[in-house]
Structure formats: C-alpha cells, structure tokens
Design a protein around this motif. Structure first.
Motif, mmCIF file in Angstrom:
data_model
loop_
_atom_site.group_PDB
_atom_site.id
_atom_site.type_symbol
_atom_site.label_atom_id
_atom_site.label_comp_id
_atom_site.label_asym_id
_atom_site.label_seq_id
_atom_site.Cartn_x
_atom_site.Cartn_y
_atom_site.Cartn_z
ATOM 1 N N ASN A 155 0.792 -1.230 0.000
ATOM 2 C CA ASN A 155 0.000 0.000 0.000
ATOM 3 C C ASN A 155 0.829 1.287 0.000
ATOM 4 O O ASN A 155 0.263 2.373 0.019
ATOM 5 N N ASN A 156 2.141 1.153 0.058
ATOM 6 C CA ASN A 156 3.036 2.316 0.106
ATOM 7 C C ASN A 156 2.760 3.246 1.274
ATOM 8 O O ASN A 156 2.945 4.456 1.185
ATOM 9 N N ARG A 157 2.286 2.685 2.367
ATOM 10 C CA ARG A 157 2.040 3.440 3.603
ATOM 11 C C ARG A 157 1.845 2.453 4.742
ATOM 12 O O ARG A 157 1.579 1.268 4.511
ATOM 13 N N ALA A 158 1.971 2.948 5.967
ATOM 14 C CA ALA A 158 1.740 2.108 7.142
ATOM 15 C C ALA A 158 0.243 1.958 7.389
ATOM 16 O O ALA A 158 -0.540 2.827 6.983
ATOM 17 N N PRO A 159 -0.178 0.883 8.047
ATOM 18 C CA PRO A 159 -1.593 0.738 8.380
ATOM 19 C C PRO A 159 -2.035 1.847 9.331
ATOM 20 O O PRO A 159 -1.283 2.249 10.215
ATOM 21 N N LYS A 160 -3.256 2.340 9.149
ATOM 22 C CA LYS A 160 -3.781 3.435 9.977
ATOM 23 C C LYS A 160 -4.102 2.981 11.395
ATOM 24 O O LYS A 160 -3.916 3.731 12.336
ATOM 25 N N ASP A 161 -4.626 1.756 11.523
ATOM 26 C CA ASP A 161 -5.076 1.291 12.834
ATOM 27 C C ASP A 161 -5.216 -0.228 12.842
ATOM 28 O O ASP A 161 -4.912 -0.898 11.851
#
Length: 193
Positions: A155-161
C-alpha cells in the motif's frame, strides 16, 4: 581474545539494531538479582517482572496484565495482540487447550522457511509450542512486524489502525468471517489501560 569478543559483541548489537529487534526485555540467569528498569521486561527463572508487576511465565495472566506486558514487548500492536489472544485462546480463566498446553495464546502455527520464531517445537495441527506465554508474545511480534512490512510494500504506507491490519490479515491469519466480526467487536469494546 578480547578483540574477538569485542568485535563479536559489536556485530551482535549492530545486527539487532538493523533487524529492529525489541531489546527492552532481558533474560537473566537465576543466580543474578534482577535489575528492574522502568518500562522494561525482566525475566528471572519462571517469573516475568515489569515495573511493579510480577507474573509467572507458566500461568497465563489475565488480559489486562498481558496488555501491560505487550505494550513493552510488542509495542504499537499491543492492543491487536490482546484482542487476538482473547479471540484465539479465550478470555480470562477460560483458555484454550493450545494456550494451556503449548503456551500458544494467539494460534501461531509453526512458521514456514524464512521467518524467525521463538517456538521450540511443532505440535498438533502444526501449532507452535513455546516455553512460556511471553515467548508466544515475542513470536507474534516477529509475525506482526512481517505483516506490517507486507502491508507497507503493498500500500506504500503504514496501516492506519488495528482495523486496517485485521482486514489485511483476514484470510491468511484466519479465513472465517466470524473471526473478523469478533475481532472488530473486541477492538470496539477494548477497555484495558
């Protein structure tokens, strides 16, 4: 000989740092007196100590105590660890067979090649067997770090929660919709401090 030992120690520290290993816990021998440092896990014999908390490693603690230890040993995914423990091996005092017999609190399977583990053996249905419940917590930390890396790569980002991580884990960790529904319910009703 001293240079060789110094080089080996330096190499170990660098490798641990590079692997982003959580070095906030310490396993000490029975002969040593524990030095308790705030916000660090100390293991002496069959006892785990964290601040004023002292827990037997051979008796599964209540969820509140697991969460307290997980905040140090697991870090940002401590809440997720705790709800997975409740879902996979039961609530306080109602622990599953695998939790009681294998100290496997989270339904961890014997890992395939490529993932490190703190498990000592493979039991029935390929469930991992641990020396004690804290080793299961540390193994789950290894697993969740791998899953977070896979999430970031995809996803090219860290998980939100935690909910986003449950969605990502759904299917590989547990393929049943009931598991996902239960996880959402447990996350919404999480009351531990």
């Amino acid at each position: 000989m001293k240079k060789l030992l110094s080089a080996a120690l330096l190499l170990l520290v660098l490798a641990a740092t590079a692997a982003n290993v959580n070095l906030t816990w310490k396993r000490s021998s029975k002969a040593e007196e524990p030095t308790i440092v705030k916000d660090s896990v100390v293991i002496q014999g069959d006892t785990l100590m964290l601040d004023s908390l002292s827990l037997s490693l051979k008796k599964i603690p209540k969820a509140q105590h697991l969460y307290s230890v997980a905040k140090v040993s697991v870090g940002k995914w401590a809440k997720l660890f705790t709800v997975i423990k409740i879902e996979e091996s039961g609530a306080d005092g109602k622990n599953s067979y695998y939790a009681r017999t294998y100290y496997n609190l989270t339904g961890m399977r014997w890992p395939g090649t490529g993932r490190k583990t703190t498990a000592i053996a493979k039991g029935n249905n390929h469930y991992a067997i641990f020396n004690h419940w804290h080793d299961c917590m540390l193994d789950w930390k290894i697993y969740i770090d791998v899953m977070e890396s896979k999430f970031i790569a995809k996803n090219n980002r860290a998980p939100k929660d935690e909910y986003e991580m449950v969605d990502f884990m759904f299917g590989s960790y547990n393929p049943y919709q009931k598991w996902k529904n239960d996880m959402y319910w447990l996350l919404r009703h999480f009351r531990y401090q």
